[in-house]
Design an enzyme around this catalytic site. Structure first.
Site, PDB file in Angstrom:
ATOM      1  N   ASP A  11       0.848  -1.188   0.000  1.00 49.10           N
ATOM      2  CA  ASP A  11       0.000   0.000   0.000  1.00 49.10           C
ATOM      3  C   ASP A  11       0.888   1.245   0.000  1.00 49.10           C
ATOM      4  O   ASP A  11       2.063   1.181   0.360  1.00 49.10           O
ATOM      5  CB  ASP A  11      -0.873  -0.060   1.269  1.00 49.10           C
ATOM      6  CG  ASP A  11      -1.630   1.217   1.500  1.00 49.10           C
ATOM      7  OD1 ASP A  11      -2.311   1.672   0.569  1.00 49.10           O
ATOM      8  OD2 ASP A  11      -1.542   1.753   2.628  1.00 49.10           O
ATOM      9  N   ASP A  13      -0.279   5.062   0.836  1.00 50.32           N
ATOM     10  CA  ASP A  13      -0.522   6.085   1.865  1.00 50.32           C
ATOM     11  C   ASP A  13      -0.664   5.444   3.249  1.00 50.32           C
ATOM     12  O   ASP A  13      -1.463   4.533   3.443  1.00 50.32           O
ATOM     13  CB  ASP A  13      -1.780   6.880   1.516  1.00 50.32           C
ATOM     14  CG  ASP A  13      -1.666   7.521   0.123  1.00 50.32           C
ATOM     15  OD1 ASP A  13      -0.551   7.498  -0.443  1.00 50.32           O
ATOM     16  OD2 ASP A  13      -2.677   8.019  -0.388  1.00 50.32           O
ATOM     17  N   CYS A  94      -6.340   2.217  -8.034  1.00 54.21           N
ATOM     18  CA  CYS A  94      -7.777   2.372  -8.254  1.00 54.21           C
ATOM     19  C   CYS A  94      -8.111   3.840  -8.066  1.00 54.21           C
ATOM     20  O   CYS A  94      -7.901   4.393  -6.994  1.00 54.21           O
ATOM     21  CB  CYS A  94      -8.576   1.526  -7.268  1.00 54.21           C
ATOM     22  SG  CYS A  94     -10.298   2.051  -7.176  1.00 54.21           S
ATOM     23  N   HIS A  96     -11.121   5.207  -8.259  1.00 57.69           N
ATOM     24  CA  HIS A  96     -12.569   5.394  -8.056  1.00 57.69           C
ATOM     25  C   HIS A  96     -12.916   5.747  -6.615  1.00 57.69           C
ATOM     26  O   HIS A  96     -12.128   5.523  -5.698  1.00 57.69           O
ATOM     27  CB  HIS A  96     -13.308   4.122  -8.480  1.00 57.69           C
ATOM     28  CG  HIS A  96     -12.946   3.684  -9.863  1.00 57.69           C
ATOM     29  ND1 HIS A  96     -12.217   2.543 -10.132  1.00 57.69           N
ATOM     30  CD2 HIS A  96     -13.182   4.261 -11.065  1.00 57.69           C
ATOM     31  CE1 HIS A  96     -12.032   2.419 -11.438  1.00 57.69           C
ATOM     32  NE2 HIS A  96     -12.603   3.458 -12.029  1.00 57.69           N
ATOM     33  N   CYS A 102     -16.555  -0.025  -7.943  1.00 56.03           N
ATOM     34  CA  CYS A 102     -15.757  -0.600  -9.023  1.00 56.03           C
ATOM     35  C   CYS A 102     -15.196  -1.954  -8.595  1.00 56.03           C
ATOM     36  O   CYS A 102     -15.324  -2.358  -7.447  1.00 56.03           O
ATOM     37  CB  CYS A 102     -14.602   0.331  -9.361  1.00 56.03           C
ATOM     38  SG  CYS A 102     -13.415   0.429  -8.010  1.00 56.03           S
ATOM     39  N   CYS A 104     -11.921  -2.637  -8.886  1.00 54.00           N
ATOM     40  CA  CYS A 104     -10.480  -2.567  -8.616  1.00 54.00           C
ATOM     41  C   CYS A 104     -10.137  -1.957  -7.266  1.00 54.00           C
ATOM     42  O   CYS A 104      -8.973  -1.921  -6.869  1.00 54.00           O
ATOM     43  CB  CYS A 104      -9.751  -1.840  -9.751  1.00 54.00           C
ATOM     44  SG  CYS A 104     -10.381  -0.233 -10.172  1.00 54.00           S
ATOM     45  N   ASP A 131      -1.637  -0.333   5.888  1.00 50.69           N
ATOM     46  CA  ASP A 131      -1.948   0.201   7.216  1.00 50.69           C
ATOM     47  C   ASP A 131      -3.415   0.036   7.562  1.00 50.69           C
ATOM     48  O   ASP A 131      -3.858   0.492   8.603  1.00 50.69           O
ATOM     49  CB  ASP A 131      -1.542   1.680   7.292  1.00 50.69           C
ATOM     50  CG  ASP A 131      -2.369   2.542   6.365  1.00 50.69           C
ATOM     51  OD1 ASP A 131      -2.637   2.104   5.217  1.00 50.69           O
ATOM     52  OD2 ASP A 131      -2.763   3.649   6.778  1.00 50.69           O
TER      53      ASP A 131
HETATM   54 MG   LIG Z   1      -3.046   3.103   3.315  1.00 49.72          MG
HETATM   55 ZN   LIG Z   2     -11.471   1.143  -8.909  1.00 52.47          ZN
END
Ligand SMILES: [Mg+2]
Ligand SMILES: [Zn+2]
Length: 357
Positions: A11, A13, A94, A96, A102, A104, A131
């Site tokens: 991941d 952020d 992704c 969206h 969605c 994804c 996280d």
């Molecule tokens: Mg995160």
């Molecule tokens: Zn998406």
């Protein structure tokens, strides 16, 4: 030979970089790397891991989160990571919002579908790191383990790297040809499971010695064309064991030169090994019997040549003695003892002189 790669699906952020309160990293002054992420990723890279970034960026490309603003920070992040030797094989995003429903958005599988379909990653030793609970859920959906960072189990990147590295010196290799069908499973850091079945009793016994004295777990099953002879079974077992060991070692080649001297009654074996990344074998010794049990003695040097080729190691073996059984057994034990020294891991420090092994 199918030997899948070990992947970390990471991941962004809150995992690679700090997540600001408004959840949008849309300018350079919001870009702060998470503590220790670079040294941790370098260790993991060295252990043979590949990285894929998987990130939900709510409403990316809309008025509230223009793509240019996203890219300013994303470009800088990648630039910093690349300058430190960290590359992502893939970046999956992704764009969206949750309400768009969605396919994804994590924890759904849309983004990683290609990896799922092509079975590109090792299910047992790949991880999702993130996280949030949705990252852990993504891992579950992919059938792999999830690591939630910034929790009591994994307070920081050091804890994440240590956990993965402790569990990662393992490999599974399977190989199927017209002559043989082989599955090998190796764990360099465990000593509680050795299970060998090649159809050649004496060879099983020798491979048990190799693993036992080597201090590693090895389970090996070979279905070979023994109705013809023992050649393919022995040769292909050597290739698969060597390949599995090389894979389990990750990138830690050239870590040293090791040797062992092993007597067994009147027989004596000298072994010298360098996990150099270059294959070379020297074998000296003569057996005065053609077979021990169902194993042809001429296949013993052949086994170690194929093994060293697949392991990409330099291996010298010198054996003397009268009793062929003792001589062969002392070779397998001696190579095992040498491997035990060579694969020993003490800490996870980066090598200081060359930077990369
Ligand atoms: Mg995160
Ligand atoms: Zn998406």
């Amino acid at each position: 030979m199918s030997s899948t790669k070990k992947f970390l699906f990471i991941d962004r952020d809150g995992t690679l970089i700090e997540e600001p309160e408004d959840k949008q990293i849309d300018s350079l002054d919001k870009l702060t790397l998470i503590k220790n992420v670079i040294p941790a990723l370098l260790q993991l890279k060295q252990a043979g891991y590949h990285f894929v970034m998987v990130s939900n960026q709510d409403g990316l490309g809309t008025e509230s989160f223009p793509i240019e603003n996203f890219e300013i920070a994303q470009r800088k992040l990648l630039e910093i990571l690349i300058s430190q030797g960290i590359n992502f094989d893939d970046i999956l995003i992704c764009p969206h919002k949750p309400e768009e429903n969605c396919e994804c958005r994590k924890p759904k599988l849309g983004c990683v579908m290609r990896y799922m379909r092509e079975r590109k990653f090792d299910l047992e030793y790949s991880y999702v790191i993130g996280d949030r609970k949705t990252d852990v859920q993504l891992a579950k959906n992919m059938g792999i383990k999830g690591i939630q960072i910034a929790t009591s189990d994994f307070p920081d990147w050091n804890a994440v790297a240590n956990f993965i590295l402790k569990n990662s010196r393992t490999a599974k290799v399977s190989r199927k040809t017209k002559e043989t069908e082989i599955i090998a499973d190796i764990d360099l850091d465990k000593t509680d499971n050795i299970a060998i079945s090649t159809g050649i009793g004496f060879f099983d016994h020798m491979l048990e010695q190799l693993a036992k004295h080597g201090g590693f777990n090895l389970s090996l099953s070979v279905k070979g064309d023994l109705e013809i002879d023992d050649h393919h079974t022995v040769e292909d077992a050597a290739i698969v064991i060597g390949e599995a060991m090389r894979k389990a070692l990750g990138n830690k080649f050239g870590i040293g030169r090791y040797g062992f001297l092993l007597p067994m009654d009147e027989a004596q074996t000298k072994v010298a090994l360098d996990l150099s990344g270059r294959a070379y074998t020297v074998f000296s010794g003569n057996f005065n019997r053609e077979r021990v049990g169902e194993l042809s003695t001429e296949l013993v040097p052949h086994f170690f040549r194929s093994f060293a080729d697949a392991l990409q190691a330099t291996l010298h073996i010198e054996v003397i003695g009268d009793n062929t059984h003792h001589m062969i057994e002392s070779i397998f034990k001696g190579v095992g003892r040498t491997l035990r020294q060579a694969i020993q891991q003490s800490g996870f420090e980066l090598p200081s002189t060359k930077g990369v092994l």
